[in-house]
Write an enzyme that holds these catalytic residues in place. Structure first.
Site, mmCIF file in Angstrom:
data_model
loop_
_atom_site.group_PDB
_atom_site.id
_atom_site.type_symbol
_atom_site.label_atom_id
_atom_site.label_comp_id
_atom_site.label_asym_id
_atom_site.label_seq_id
_atom_site.Cartn_x
_atom_site.Cartn_y
_atom_site.Cartn_z
ATOM 1 N N ASN A 1 -10.136 -0.644 -2.104
ATOM 2 C CA ASN A 1 -8.713 -0.410 -1.820
ATOM 3 C C ASN A 1 -7.897 -1.009 -2.969
ATOM 4 O OD1 ASN A 1 -6.053 -0.730 -0.942
ATOM 5 N ND2 ASN A 1 -6.621 -1.173 1.166
ATOM 6 N N HIS B 1 -3.758 7.072 1.271
ATOM 7 C CA HIS B 1 -3.983 5.756 0.663
ATOM 8 C C HIS B 1 -5.396 5.318 1.044
ATOM 9 C CE1 HIS B 1 -4.101 1.587 -0.114
ATOM 10 N NE2 HIS B 1 -3.965 1.229 1.153
ATOM 11 N N CYS C 1 0.825 -1.227 0.000
ATOM 12 C CA CYS C 1 0.000 0.000 0.000
ATOM 13 C C CYS C 1 0.849 1.262 0.000
ATOM 14 C CB CYS C 1 -0.927 0.020 1.201
ATOM 15 S SG CYS C 1 -2.008 -1.408 1.262
HETATM 16 N N1 ACO Z 1 -19.278 -9.298 5.800
HETATM 17 C C1 ACO Z 1 -19.948 -9.615 6.902
HETATM 18 N N2 ACO Z 1 -19.333 -9.942 8.049
HETATM 19 C C2 ACO Z 1 -17.996 -9.952 8.063
HETATM 20 C C3 ACO Z 1 -17.235 -9.629 6.919
HETATM 21 C C4 ACO Z 1 -17.928 -9.294 5.748
HETATM 22 N N3 ACO Z 1 -17.300 -8.975 4.612
HETATM 23 N N4 ACO Z 1 -15.928 -9.731 7.242
HETATM 24 C C5 ACO Z 1 -15.865 -10.095 8.527
HETATM 25 N N5 ACO Z 1 -17.115 -10.230 9.020
HETATM 26 C C6 ACO Z 1 -17.519 -10.606 10.370
HETATM 27 C C7 ACO Z 1 -16.457 -11.408 11.107
HETATM 28 O O1 ACO Z 1 -16.557 -12.771 10.773
HETATM 29 C C8 ACO Z 1 -16.812 -11.142 12.535
HETATM 30 O O2 ACO Z 1 -17.881 -11.950 12.881
HETATM 31 P P1 ACO Z 1 -17.995 -12.576 14.377
HETATM 32 O O3 ACO Z 1 -18.078 -11.389 15.286
HETATM 33 O O4 ACO Z 1 -19.234 -13.385 14.306
HETATM 34 O O5 ACO Z 1 -16.744 -13.364 14.574
HETATM 35 C C9 ACO Z 1 -17.305 -9.709 12.501
HETATM 36 O O6 ACO Z 1 -17.667 -9.436 11.142
HETATM 37 C C10 ACO Z 1 -16.272 -8.710 12.935
HETATM 38 O O7 ACO Z 1 -15.041 -8.998 12.250
HETATM 39 P P2 ACO Z 1 -13.766 -8.140 12.438
HETATM 40 O O8 ACO Z 1 -12.695 -8.656 11.533
HETATM 41 O O9 ACO Z 1 -13.457 -8.025 13.889
HETATM 42 O O10 ACO Z 1 -14.311 -6.753 11.905
HETATM 43 P P3 ACO Z 1 -13.719 -5.330 12.059
HETATM 44 O O11 ACO Z 1 -14.660 -4.487 12.770
HETATM 45 O O12 ACO Z 1 -12.316 -5.370 12.533
HETATM 46 O O13 ACO Z 1 -13.698 -4.855 10.562
HETATM 47 C C11 ACO Z 1 -12.093 -4.525 8.817
HETATM 48 C C12 ACO Z 1 -12.903 -5.536 9.603
HETATM 49 C C13 ACO Z 1 -13.033 -3.675 7.997
HETATM 50 C C14 ACO Z 1 -11.150 -5.269 7.887
HETATM 51 C C15 ACO Z 1 -11.337 -3.660 9.814
HETATM 52 O O14 ACO Z 1 -10.626 -4.425 10.735
HETATM 53 C C16 ACO Z 1 -10.394 -2.744 9.157
HETATM 54 O O15 ACO Z 1 -10.757 -1.834 8.478
HETATM 55 N N6 ACO Z 1 -9.106 -2.930 9.387
HETATM 56 C C17 ACO Z 1 -8.088 -2.053 8.818
HETATM 57 C C18 ACO Z 1 -7.404 -2.757 7.833
HETATM 58 C C19 ACO Z 1 -7.585 -2.153 6.487
HETATM 59 O O16 ACO Z 1 -8.066 -1.082 6.272
HETATM 60 N N7 ACO Z 1 -7.167 -2.931 5.569
HETATM 61 C C20 ACO Z 1 -7.227 -2.536 4.238
HETATM 62 C C21 ACO Z 1 -6.106 -3.130 3.540
HETATM 63 S S1 ACO Z 1 -4.642 -2.895 4.346
HETATM 64 C C22 ACO Z 1 -4.129 -1.420 3.970
HETATM 65 O O17 ACO Z 1 -4.378 -0.945 2.937
HETATM 66 C C23 ACO Z 1 -3.421 -0.747 5.008
#
Ligand code: ACO
Length: 335
Positions: free
Chosen positions: A292, A262, A115
């Site tokens: 992304n 980003h 990224c």
């Molecule tokens: N649809 C529905 N439910 C989902 C999905 C989806 N696509 N993905 C995960 N879930 C569920 C999980 O299974 C979990 O269920 P559970 O509670 O029954 O176990 C629940 O949602 C919560 O999952 P988490 O992974 O804890 O969700 P979180 O609130 O952390 O959100 C996310 C996930 C959006 C990826 C977040 O952590 C985030 O934004 N992280 C930052 C990382 C980022 O931005 N990455 C982008 C690429 S990296 C970069 O460019 C830097």
């Protein structure tokens, strides 16, 4: 000593739009979940049967950037190609662009910084131009994610986030030290390498080993992301590195005319915007439409902001990135 500046910008997005509703049909997810957590409404995926590839999307964006710079491909002295999804394991995609653009024997270097790739590439181009080694540098960010994602419920935490696309800029030598790239700062912290990674196939995990194991739970050939850990680190590092660049430029955060973060997650951009007290017109986001696109996200957003007249002569522009590695960096530009 020379300075460097951006004189041409271009972008290319595949036509095929994949909405959250489309994803609901193939995995257990919902438009509400995706929008609430990431801000994404739709992304582009290269359509099955399309000729598009990481390098070809880069070529399409580059042709626009070169034309807008008022140059021809033969004027380019160096190609820097940022990607985590190259056409081949080797050689890199830069040489494929060199061949497609018919730039005889022009050096072409791939930058594998995920990224942060485009920020690293702009900083690298800046250094080559400042030393006088090269005059016109083509800097590309391009990603073809969709073919390598786990598009089942198992991979939903990652596959809903990423999209395909490319952006490119032409940087050139300038003798004016008041404008152009004012500073860049680059960082990495390899202790978190596995928190956002794709481990195999690689020299640490060769294809025969994966095939011999024949383990249905082995998904090491899909990206892995510890989402919450990435999120927590991203908001801290984005803030630090933007502030470092702003200070070095002799600005204050409120002086920024356009912050191009980003496009990792809209919530990360909003956190940073709030922290620095910036208005909606001072931060550019298009993750809602493209997801992304990793190394392509900054050049795509930069190009769009410029096309919309939101970046013009005199604008104070900051590019900032955080991603796998972890790696992060920023570039401050007086346009
Ligand atoms: N649809 C529905 N439910 C989902 C999905 C989806 N696509 N993905 C995960 N879930 C569920 C999980 O299974 C979990 O269920 P559970 O509670 O029954 O176990 C629940 O949602 C919560 O999952 P988490 O992974 O804890 O969700 P979180 O609130 O952390 O959100 C996310 C996930 C959006 C990826 C977040 O952590 C985030 O934004 N992280 C930052 C990382 C980022 O931005 N990455 C982008 C690429 S990296 C970069 O460019 C830097």
């Amino acid at each position: 000593m020379f300075n460097s500046k951006i004189i041409g910008l271009g972008k290319y997005l595949p036509d095929n739009v994949v909405t959250n509703a489309d994803l609901e049909k193939i995995m257990d997810t919902s438009d509400a979940w995706i929008q609430e957590r990431t801000g994404i409404k739709e992304r582009r995926h290269i359509a099955k049967g399309s000729d598009d590839s990481t390098s070809l999307m880069g070529v399409k964006a580059s042709k626009i950037a070169i034309e807008r710079a008022g140059l021809t491909p033969q004027d380019i002295d160096l190609i820097l190609f940022a990607t985590l999804s190259p056409d081949y394991y080797f050689p890199g995609s830069g040489v494929l662009v060199q061949e497609a653009l018919q730039i005889p024997e022009c050096p072409a270097m791939d930058i594998r910084m995920q990224c942060s790739g485009f920020v690293y590439a702009v900083a690298t181009a800046d250094q080559f131009i400042k030393t006088g080694m090269y005059k016109n540098v083509l800097v590309i960010g391009s990603e073809y994610h969709s073919g390598g994602l786990d598009m089942t419920t198992r991979g939903r935490n990652i596959s809903v986030i990423f999209g395909d696309g490319a952006g490119a800029v032409v940087m050139t030598r300038s003798e004016n030290n008041e404008t152009g790239i004012l500073n860049s700062q680059l960082h990495s912290e390899g202790k978190h390498a596995k928190e956002l990674s794709l481990i195999g196939p690689s020299t640490g995990r060769w294809v025969p080993e994966i095939m011999e194991n024949n383990d249905p739970d082995d998904i090491s050939y899909y990206p892995y992301m510890n989402g919450q850990f990435v999120f927590k680190n991203a908001v801290v590092r984005f803030s630090e590195v933007i502030m470092a660049g702003v200070k070095k430029a002799g600005w204050k955060p409120e002086n920024i005319d356009m912050l191009i973060p980003h496009q990792a997650n809209l919530r990360i951009s909003q956190f940073v915007q709030k922290k620095f007290g910036l208005s909606d017109t001072q931060v550019y986001n298009n993750i809602q439409r493209y997801g992304n696109t990793t190394a392509a996200s900054i050049p795509i957003a930069l190009t769009e902001a410029w096309e919309e007249g939101k970046i013009k002569e005199g604008s104070k522009v900051v590019l900032a990135a955080f991603g796998s590695g972890f790696t992060w960096g920023s570039v401050s530009i007086q346009w």
